[in-house]
Every structure is written in structure tokens, then in C-alpha cells.
Motif scaffolding. Sequence first.
Motif, mmCIF file in Angstrom:
data_model
loop_
_atom_site.group_PDB
_atom_site.id
_atom_site.type_symbol
_atom_site.label_atom_id
_atom_site.label_comp_id
_atom_site.label_asym_id
_atom_site.label_seq_id
_atom_site.Cartn_x
_atom_site.Cartn_y
_atom_site.Cartn_z
ATOM 1 N N ALA A 142 0.550 -1.140 -0.181
ATOM 2 C CA ALA A 142 0.206 0.430 -0.018
ATOM 3 C C ALA A 142 0.570 1.466 -0.242
ATOM 4 O O ALA A 142 0.191 2.486 -1.069
ATOM 5 N N GLU A 143 1.396 1.045 0.734
ATOM 6 C CA GLU A 143 2.688 2.161 1.154
ATOM 7 C C GLU A 143 3.877 2.038 -0.338
ATOM 8 O O GLU A 143 3.968 3.471 -0.607
ATOM 9 N N ALA A 144 3.860 1.192 -1.167
ATOM 10 C CA ALA A 144 4.821 1.684 -2.281
ATOM 11 C C ALA A 144 3.901 2.258 -3.628
ATOM 12 O O ALA A 144 4.005 2.624 -3.732
ATOM 13 N N VAL A 145 2.322 2.118 -2.994
ATOM 14 C CA VAL A 145 1.611 2.577 -3.960
ATOM 15 C C VAL A 145 1.738 4.408 -3.720
ATOM 16 O O VAL A 145 2.111 5.218 -5.143
ATOM 17 N N MET A 146 1.414 4.943 -3.333
ATOM 18 C CA MET A 146 1.835 6.598 -2.547
ATOM 19 C C MET A 146 3.923 6.788 -3.233
ATOM 20 O O MET A 146 3.332 7.777 -3.289
ATOM 21 N N GLU A 147 4.693 5.634 -2.330
ATOM 22 C CA GLU A 147 5.922 6.327 -2.917
ATOM 23 C C GLU A 147 5.802 6.707 -4.802
ATOM 24 O O GLU A 147 6.762 7.407 -5.013
ATOM 25 N N MET A 148 4.701 5.974 -5.035
ATOM 26 C CA MET A 148 5.403 6.426 -6.438
ATOM 27 C C MET A 148 4.274 7.216 -7.176
ATOM 28 O O MET A 148 4.886 7.892 -8.022
ATOM 29 N N LEU A 149 3.122 7.065 -6.770
ATOM 30 C CA LEU A 149 2.646 8.695 -6.846
ATOM 31 C C LEU A 149 3.226 9.727 -6.613
ATOM 32 O O LEU A 149 3.724 10.801 -7.192
ATOM 33 N N ASP A 150 4.182 10.071 -5.591
ATOM 34 C CA ASP A 150 4.992 10.764 -5.102
ATOM 35 C C ASP A 150 6.161 10.829 -6.469
ATOM 36 O O ASP A 150 6.808 12.266 -6.420
ATOM 37 N N TYR A 151 6.535 9.667 -6.438
ATOM 38 C CA TYR A 151 7.976 10.155 -7.588
ATOM 39 C C TYR A 151 7.277 11.037 -8.815
ATOM 40 O O TYR A 151 8.383 12.198 -9.098
ATOM 41 N N TYR A 152 6.136 10.215 -9.459
ATOM 42 C CA TYR A 152 6.219 10.953 -9.969
ATOM 43 C C TYR A 152 5.134 12.418 -10.715
ATOM 44 O O TYR A 152 4.745 12.566 -11.311
ATOM 45 N N GLY A 153 5.420 12.851 -9.207
ATOM 46 C CA GLY A 153 4.395 13.783 -8.953
ATOM 47 C C GLY A 153 3.201 14.310 -9.418
ATOM 48 O O GLY A 153 2.049 15.558 -9.552
ATOM 49 N N ILE A 154 2.311 12.950 -9.122
ATOM 50 C CA ILE A 154 0.977 12.653 -9.152
ATOM 51 C C ILE A 154 0.862 13.371 -7.434
ATOM 52 O O ILE A 154 0.248 12.267 -6.490
ATOM 53 N N ASP A 155 0.091 14.291 -7.737
ATOM 54 C CA ASP A 155 -0.789 15.061 -6.118
ATOM 55 C C ASP A 155 -2.381 14.252 -5.849
ATOM 56 O O ASP A 155 -3.057 14.632 -7.118
ATOM 57 N N PRO A 156 -2.579 12.860 -4.686
ATOM 58 C CA PRO A 156 -4.058 13.069 -5.070
ATOM 59 C C PRO A 156 -4.525 14.067 -4.674
ATOM 60 O O PRO A 156 -6.086 13.253 -4.805
ATOM 61 N N LYS A 157 -4.215 15.336 -3.942
ATOM 62 C CA LYS A 157 -5.097 16.163 -3.649
ATOM 63 C C LYS A 157 -6.328 16.275 -4.139
ATOM 64 O O LYS A 157 -6.226 16.867 -5.372
ATOM 65 N N GLY A 158 -7.902 16.554 -3.706
ATOM 66 C CA GLY A 158 -8.716 16.638 -4.551
ATOM 67 C C GLY A 158 -9.168 15.631 -5.613
ATOM 68 O O GLY A 158 -10.208 16.139 -6.666
ATOM 69 N N LYS A 159 -8.798 14.857 -5.894
ATOM 70 C CA LYS A 159 -8.346 13.784 -7.454
ATOM 71 C C LYS A 159 -9.665 12.529 -6.779
ATOM 72 O O LYS A 159 -9.927 12.519 -5.480
ATOM 73 N N ARG A 160 -10.240 12.494 -7.699
ATOM 74 C CA ARG A 160 -10.898 11.854 -7.509
ATOM 75 C C ARG A 160 -10.611 9.531 -7.936
ATOM 76 O O ARG A 160 -9.641 9.692 -8.913
ATOM 77 N N VAL A 161 -10.280 9.321 -6.717
ATOM 78 C CA VAL A 161 -9.377 8.466 -6.662
ATOM 79 C C VAL A 161 -9.853 6.931 -6.367
ATOM 80 O O VAL A 161 -10.874 7.061 -5.241
ATOM 81 N N THR A 162 -10.325 5.944 -7.840
ATOM 82 C CA THR A 162 -10.806 4.700 -7.295
ATOM 83 C C THR A 162 -10.076 3.557 -7.294
ATOM 84 O O THR A 162 -8.541 2.940 -7.959
ATOM 85 N N ILE A 163 -10.215 2.542 -5.825
ATOM 86 C CA ILE A 163 -9.840 1.584 -5.606
ATOM 87 C C ILE A 163 -10.468 0.290 -5.969
ATOM 88 O O ILE A 163 -11.315 0.198 -5.447
#
Length: 285
Positions: A142-163
Motif C-alpha cells: 500500500a505504501e509503495a503505491v504512495m511512493e510511486m505517486l509521489d515520485y512521479y509528481g502525482i498529487d492525489p489532493k482533491g482527485k477522484r481515486v478509485t481503488i
Amino acid sequence: MSTAMMGSDVAKAMKEHLIQEVIELKEKGIEPCLTIIRVGNREDDLAYERGAKKRMELVGIKCQVLELPENIHQAEFEEAFQKVNEDPKVHGILLFRPLPGNLDEGPVKAMIHPFKDVDCMSDINVARIFSGDEKGFAPCTAEAVMEMLDYYGIDPKGKRVTIVGRSMVVGKPLSMLLLKKHATITICHTRTEDLAGTCRNAEILVAAAGKAKLITKEMVGDGAVVVDVGIHLDESGNLCGDVDFDAVKERASYISPVPKGVGSVTTSVLANHVVRAARYLTTSC
């Protein structure tokens, strides 16, 4: 054409920071140590073990393996686990699960020291993740997903996220990590009505349902970020994920491949957790 989010790039970026943190701990006389407890010789456990040992070695963390026979009795298993749990030189414990059918993981989940529980096995760490406690260790994937988003500059703030997936290994804890970053979360699963429509509405789509190539091109919105957590063998014997990569990459803006995606980051997250655990244990105990 989408950008492939390569786990090796993320792991490389994490490596230098981890090396420096380990050096600082060793200068204080603290040698971070991970103990892997493996019952039996399942090939997937052995493969992850090899990767984990290599990652620990690369950043300077001591890694040892306690191999137990598959037919071990419950009492002997608990005794062996407790010995590791009480060893002051061990800062992190990784127990490979699922255990053989003759063993109950409940007692060891209850006894593990929360700061040594580097892959979120205990109820205490689960509660910490759901309450937003910074000292909690989320499951490494789960945390690896967050690390990937962070590295590629993808900010989830305010975004519609479907898991897509509701397990305690990925789906549920990941939803908490994303909520902490102010994302708007929808959790789906294989029984969700209009799963395709729900997925298409996502700006960030995380596939963690455990079903090969479940996510097709028609289920992905134009320009969506797609993170694939699944790992399977396809009909040709090749590794694949929960996403039909070749089709979906034409529609996504970013997409993680399988292999060489999220799975490549999990051992780096594990190393980070061991370093944090060593710091917690040596300052609070």
C-alpha cells in the motif's frame, strides 16, 4: 501514449536517502536489523525473500532469515516467534503469510511488538493507519503505491481515486493513506455494480482486485493515472497484472507495468520501515 511508472526508478531514488539514514544510526551504535520468518519453502516467499535480502544489503541493513519447518507445531512456532520478538538486536520482523493450514497466526499477531511489525500485521498498527498515527506502519505494498505517486509528481489532493480491491493488504489501508492526502476515495470490488463506469470516472485508478487483466481499456478514462498492484501468470505463462497493460496504456497518462512496477518498490518501503523501527525502538524503549 502513457508514461510507464517504473518501480526501479522509485527504488533508486529511495536508496540514497536510506543509506544515509542507516549510516547515521550506525554512528550512534545502532545496526538496523530485519528478521524474516518463513515457514516452509513456498516459491513466492523465497522470491520475495531474495529481493528483500538484496535490498537490505544495498542500504546497509542487517537481514537474517529464520526458516521453520512446514509441519511445526503451534506451540513451537509461537516460541520461536517470541524469541525473535524479544531480541533487542532485531528491529523489524517480517512473517511470510499465509501460514500453513496447521498454524494459527492470531497469537503472533497479538504478541508482536508494534514497532517491530514492519508490514502491518498487528491490530495496533492497523488502528494506527486508520487513525492517521504517524508511528503506524502501513502494509508495504500500500505504501509503495504512495511512493510511486509521489515520485512521479502525482498529487492525489482533491482527485477522484478509485481503488478496485478491499483487502487489508492493499485496498483498505491504501484508502486511508490517500484520504490523508485529501483524495476523494471510492472503493470497489468484483461485485460492484457498474464497475466499468465507476472506474472510468476515476482520475487515479488503483487495481488491486487479484484478478488478471480485470481492468480493460473501456474501464479507464482518458488521461487517468493507472496503478496496477496485481501479479499473475497469463495464459502464456508470462507475468501480468490486474490491468490489460497493452490496451490501457493507449488511454492512460501514467501507468505502472507488471512486472517492474509497484512490486519493485515494496522492499524499499520495507527497508524504510526497518530504519524507522530502529529509531523508534532505541528512543522509546
